[in-house]
Scaffold this active site. Sequence first.
Site, PDB file in Angstrom:
ATOM      1  N   LYS A   1     -57.679  24.572-117.279  1.00  0.00           N
ATOM      2  CA  LYS A   1     -56.768  23.619-116.667  1.00  0.00           C
ATOM      3  C   LYS A   1     -56.500  22.443-117.604  1.00  0.00           C
ATOM      4  O   LYS A   1     -57.422  21.908-118.220  1.00  0.00           O
ATOM      5  CB  LYS A   1     -57.347  23.116-115.342  1.00  0.00           C
ATOM      6  CG  LYS A   1     -57.526  24.218-114.308  1.00  0.00           C
ATOM      7  CD  LYS A   1     -58.146  23.715-113.028  1.00  0.00           C
ATOM      8  CE  LYS A   1     -59.599  23.333-113.206  1.00  0.00           C
ATOM      9  NZ  LYS A   1     -60.279  23.070-111.917  1.00  0.00           N
TER      10      LYS A   1
ATOM     11  N   THR B   1     -55.802  12.352-106.222  1.00  0.00           N
ATOM     12  CA  THR B   1     -56.011  13.721-106.697  1.00  0.00           C
ATOM     13  C   THR B   1     -57.371  14.279-106.286  1.00  0.00           C
ATOM     14  O   THR B   1     -57.845  15.245-106.873  1.00  0.00           O
ATOM     15  CB  THR B   1     -55.891  13.763-108.227  1.00  0.00           C
ATOM     16  OG1 THR B   1     -56.854  12.848-108.796  1.00  0.00           O
ATOM     17  CG2 THR B   1     -54.490  13.370-108.677  1.00  0.00           C
TER      18      THR B   1
ATOM     19  N   GLY C   1     -59.950  16.484-104.912  1.00  0.00           N
ATOM     20  CA  GLY C   1     -59.977  17.865-104.438  1.00  0.00           C
ATOM     21  C   GLY C   1     -58.982  18.801-105.091  1.00  0.00           C
ATOM     22  O   GLY C   1     -58.794  19.928-104.614  1.00  0.00           O
ATOM     23  N   THR C   2     -58.359  18.384-106.195  1.00  0.00           N
ATOM     24  CA  THR C   2     -57.362  19.263-106.815  1.00  0.00           C
ATOM     25  C   THR C   2     -57.983  20.550-107.345  1.00  0.00           C
ATOM     26  O   THR C   2     -57.393  21.628-107.213  1.00  0.00           O
ATOM     27  CB  THR C   2     -56.622  18.543-107.961  1.00  0.00           C
ATOM     28  OG1 THR C   2     -57.584  17.957-108.849  1.00  0.00           O
ATOM     29  CG2 THR C   2     -55.692  17.478-107.435  1.00  0.00           C
ATOM     30  N   GLY C   3     -59.174  20.466-107.932  1.00  0.00           N
ATOM     31  CA  GLY C   3     -59.816  21.670-108.460  1.00  0.00           C
ATOM     32  C   GLY C   3     -60.183  22.646-107.361  1.00  0.00           C
ATOM     33  O   GLY C   3     -59.956  23.853-107.487  1.00  0.00           O
ATOM     34  N   CYS C   4     -60.742  22.121-106.274  1.00  0.00           N
ATOM     35  CA  CYS C   4     -61.079  22.966-105.117  1.00  0.00           C
ATOM     36  C   CYS C   4     -59.828  23.654-104.585  1.00  0.00           C
ATOM     37  O   CYS C   4     -59.834  24.852-104.264  1.00  0.00           O
ATOM     38  CB  CYS C   4     -61.690  22.129-103.999  1.00  0.00           C
ATOM     39  SG  CYS C   4     -63.114  21.126-104.453  1.00  0.00           S
TER      40      CYS C   4
END
Length: 264
Positions: free
Chosen positions: A173, A204, A206-209
């Site tokens: 990412k 932002t 929690g974007t990875g989750c």
Amino acid sequence: MKTALTIAGSDSSGGAGIQADIKTMTMNGVFAMSAITALTAQNTTGVTGIMEVTPEFLKEQMDDVFQDIYPDAVKIGMVSSGDLIRTIGERLRHYEAKNIVVDPVMVATSGSRLISDDAIAVLKEELLPLAAVLTPNIPEAEVLAGIAVTSEEDMIAAAKIISEAYGCAVLCKGGHNLSDANDLLYADGAYRWFRGKRINNPNTHGTGCTLSSAIASNLAKEYDLETSVSRAKDYISGALAAMLDLGAGSGPMNHAFDLQGRFA
């Protein structure tokens, strides 16, 4: 209806962890289930407490899910204990789980390590080889590949190293020190860029989750990996662009930006 299981920690503020995963899976059209690795007390300004479950209880949660509603995909988020990681790996192998998406949460945006070196070693041994795709951010890719990542060429090199080491696809990412929204998918010796427009939204959390859960949802629905990644990026872009602003810190996205119907 297709099903997906998230194995991750609980976020009491609802923006990340299993709460983000369940919202994302629901909005992406699959039935969401969870096996909780830890309870956290947190909000948009930080984490004040963590209470891990026991390996025995995590095993019981996974057994009850797999024996009754077998998941079409599995997303694994932050797991900080080596014993819990071993439990997850053993159960996934036992049930021959498929479409496993591992978000190797190891390094915070600030650069701080979130799990110990011992737990990282167990993660590499137990979970990464089971994955269909890994979704590291740049600091995590640096840890897994053992090289510095400061350019797009470095992203390609790191993704190749990780993919060959663990026999899985890698979605490296963008963002962090590259300051862009371009992600690199490396799979089967080839790579593809997924270019994105950076959305100027400070919220932002929690974007990875969310991204990894959206990928798992689309894999559960039998989309191929490239299509799953593309759809997941479109979804997270929409959630960010909705510009939800909750809390005093880095707030959550609007996972339900596309929700319609009389009950909404």
